[in-house]
Design a protein around this motif. Structure first.
Motif, short mmCIF file in Angstrom:
data_model
loop_
_atom_site.label_atom_id
_atom_site.label_comp_id
_atom_site.label_asym_id
_atom_site.label_seq_id
_atom_site.Cartn_x
_atom_site.Cartn_y
_atom_site.Cartn_z
N GLU A 1 -19.55 16.41 -56.69
CA GLU A 1 -19.37 17.86 -56.83
C GLU A 1 -19.96 18.31 -58.17
O GLU A 1 -19.77 17.63 -59.19
N ARG A 2 -20.64 19.44 -58.16
CA ARG A 2 -21.06 20.01 -59.43
C ARG A 2 -19.82 20.31 -60.26
O ARG A 2 -18.77 20.67 -59.72
N LEU A 3 -19.91 20.17 -61.58
CA LEU A 3 -18.73 20.28 -62.43
C LEU A 3 -18.00 21.60 -62.24
O LEU A 3 -16.76 21.64 -62.20
N ASP A 4 -18.72 22.71 -62.15
CA ASP A 4 -18.03 23.99 -62.01
C ASP A 4 -17.29 24.10 -60.68
O ASP A 4 -16.22 24.72 -60.61
N VAL A 5 -17.83 23.50 -59.63
CA VAL A 5 -17.16 23.50 -58.34
C VAL A 5 -15.87 22.68 -58.44
O VAL A 5 -14.81 23.08 -57.95
N ILE B 1 -17.17 25.85 -65.82
CA ILE B 1 -18.43 25.69 -66.55
C ILE B 1 -19.34 24.67 -65.86
O ILE B 1 -18.88 23.83 -65.10
N ARG B 2 -20.62 24.79 -66.17
CA ARG B 2 -21.59 23.75 -65.84
C ARG B 2 -21.99 23.05 -67.14
O ARG B 2 -21.95 23.65 -68.21
N GLN B 3 -22.38 21.79 -67.05
CA GLN B 3 -22.81 21.03 -68.22
C GLN B 3 -24.17 20.40 -67.94
O GLN B 3 -24.39 19.82 -66.87
N PHE B 4 -25.06 20.51 -68.94
CA PHE B 4 -26.41 19.98 -68.85
C PHE B 4 -26.70 19.08 -70.05
O PHE B 4 -26.17 19.30 -71.14
N ILE B 5 -27.56 18.11 -69.84
CA ILE B 5 -28.00 17.22 -70.91
C ILE B 5 -29.51 17.08 -70.82
O ILE B 5 -30.07 16.91 -69.73
N ASN B 6 -30.19 17.14 -71.97
CA ASN B 6 -31.64 17.01 -72.02
C ASN B 6 -32.00 15.79 -72.86
O ASN B 6 -31.57 15.65 -74.00
N SER B 7 -32.77 14.90 -72.29
CA SER B 7 -33.25 13.74 -73.04
C SER B 7 -34.76 13.63 -72.89
O SER B 7 -35.34 14.10 -71.90
N TRP C 1 -34.17 17.32 -68.20
CA TRP C 1 -32.89 17.99 -67.99
C TRP C 1 -32.15 17.38 -66.80
O TRP C 1 -32.73 17.16 -65.73
N GLN C 2 -30.85 17.14 -67.02
CA GLN C 2 -29.98 16.66 -65.96
C GLN C 2 -28.67 17.43 -66.00
O GLN C 2 -28.25 17.89 -67.07
N GLU C 3 -28.03 17.57 -64.84
CA GLU C 3 -26.75 18.27 -64.78
C GLU C 3 -25.64 17.31 -64.41
O GLU C 3 -25.84 16.39 -63.60
N ARG C 4 -24.47 17.53 -65.01
CA ARG C 4 -23.32 16.68 -64.73
C ARG C 4 -22.63 17.08 -63.42
O ARG C 4 -22.28 18.24 -63.21
N TYR C 5 -22.42 16.08 -62.59
CA TYR C 5 -21.62 16.19 -61.38
C TYR C 5 -20.42 15.26 -61.52
O TYR C 5 -20.40 14.39 -62.39
N VAL C 6 -19.43 15.45 -60.66
CA VAL C 6 -18.23 14.61 -60.67
C VAL C 6 -18.19 13.81 -59.38
O VAL C 6 -18.28 14.38 -58.28
N LEU D 1 -25.16 12.02 -63.22
CA LEU D 1 -26.21 12.95 -63.63
C LEU D 1 -27.21 13.18 -62.50
O LEU D 1 -27.62 12.22 -61.84
N VAL D 2 -27.59 14.43 -62.33
CA VAL D 2 -28.56 14.81 -61.31
C VAL D 2 -29.67 15.61 -61.99
O VAL D 2 -29.40 16.55 -62.75
N PRO D 3 -30.95 15.27 -61.77
CA PRO D 3 -32.04 16.04 -62.37
C PRO D 3 -31.95 17.52 -62.04
O PRO D 3 -31.56 17.90 -60.92
N SER D 4 -32.27 18.37 -63.02
CA SER D 4 -32.13 19.81 -62.83
C SER D 4 -33.15 20.55 -63.66
O SER D 4 -33.85 19.98 -64.51
#
Length: 342
Positions: free
Chosen positions: A9-13, A146-152, A157-162, A169-172
């Motif tokens: 699930e996406r973090l905000d969901v 909230i949504r959370q993103f990480i860039n490396s 860019w990737q987004e945090r899912y649970v 992490l899922v590419p975004s």
């Protein structure tokens, strides 16, 4: 487009689902205490603030006095007590509206307001009816998902899912923030889309209709990034991703992004001040001493202790910030005339 792993699930969901279950099934405010429950003076000062703003709006009648996330209804009850006694014309002009989805909370709010008004409930801020409005929101934005993103450099860019109680992490695409800040690599960037939607909605509304909104919450007024997701379970810090629905999930409010979104939509922004500075400017200590003079020794001590808890820098005074959003033509409201606090 890259699909998330099965069952993720996406973090905000995840956060929205968990908090909806928590607020629908847990005793009222069982894991935390909010400012209105600490001291009656908090709600009284916000009632006086609303009355002064109503006068600056030209005393419209009727006018909506709304609260988002009203808890037990304590804040509004304290506010209405002062308004009824001190500004009866405002009391006669206002209609009380609550943004609240929990049946448990709605029942408590109806009981708290029984001596003063019959509130009208809505599921979301966008459901509030048209017309002149004064909106109060204490610890409302922090519970929005909230949504959370990480860039490396390596992964982009990737987004945090649970998934199964842990992050994956899922590419975004890169997140979009209205203030145009530069996003650093290898840091968590949080975006609260529902809060930004509220800011834009109020900005558009206030561009054509007299109104003001007051937000009090813990957060930051800067371009800081980082993971601020937290949970309270049985009144103790808990792992946010564990026991969904059995803990209160919150995140620090990004007042910078919120203010930018409201300003871009057409509203006037009074930049965030600390809660301590705001309440002291409205007369927190003077009103507390006035009540203490007519109270028992134990009640007077509780009143003074509550005021210190609300305003002291090492307690809630600096952790919480206060932001006002108003129609462009309105004068700067009380509590913000000295400008942002350091």
């Amino acid at each position: 487009m890259v699909l998330p792993p099965p069952g993720a699930e996406r973090l905000d969901v995840f956060m929205a689902r968990a908090n909806a279950q928590y607020y629908a099934t847990h005793p009222l405010l069982s894991d935390f205490i909010t400012a209105p429950e600490i001291s009656q003076v908090f709600g009284e000062l916000l009632g006086a603030w609303a009355a002064m703003v109503w006068v600056s709006m030209g005393r419209p009648s009727p006018v909506i006095l709304a609260e988002a996330g009203p808890g037990r209804g304590t804040l509004m009850a304290d506010a209405l007590r002062v308004i009824t006694r001190q500004v009866p014309a405002f009391a006669q002009a206002l209609d009380v509206h609550f943004v609240e989805t929990s049946p448990l909370m709605r029942a408590a709010q109806a009981k708290a307001l029984a001596p003063y008004a019959q509130p009208i409930w809505h599921d979301a801020v966008e459901d509030l009816p048209p017309g002149p409005i004064i909106l109060l929101a204490n610890e409302f934005l922090d519970a929005l998902p909230i949504r959370q993103f990480i860039n490396s450099r390596e992964q982009g860019w990737q987004e945090r899912y649970v998934q199964n109680g842990a992050f994956c992490l899922v590419p975004s695409a890169a997140p979009a923030l209205p203030d145009g800040r530069i996003l650093e690599e290898n840091s968590v960037v949080e975006v609260c889309e529902p809060a930004l939607a509220v800011a834009r909605l109020l900005g558009e509304r206030f561009r054509t209709t007299p109104g003001a909104a007051l937000f009090l919450d813990y957060g930051h007024f800067s371009t800081l990034t980082g993971d601020s997701l937290q949970a309270l379970r049985h009144a103790q810090p808990a792992e946010p991703l564990q026991a969904a629905g059995d803990a209160d999930l919150t995140a620090h409010v990004d007042f910078t992004a919120f203010a930018a979104a409201a300003r871009q939509a057409g509203a006037k922004i009074c930049d965030a001040v600390t809660q301590g500075a705001f309440l002291r400017d409205l007369g927190l200590m003077e009103r507390t001493e006035q009540l203490a003079l007519h109270a028992t020794a134990s009640d007077a001590a509780m009143l003074r202790s509550g005021a210190q808890r609300l305003a002291a820098p090492e307690k809630m005074g600096h952790l919480f910030r206060v932001l006002a959003v108003t129609s462009p033509a309105l004068p700067t409201p009380p509590g913000f005339m000295k400008g942002p606090a350091a």
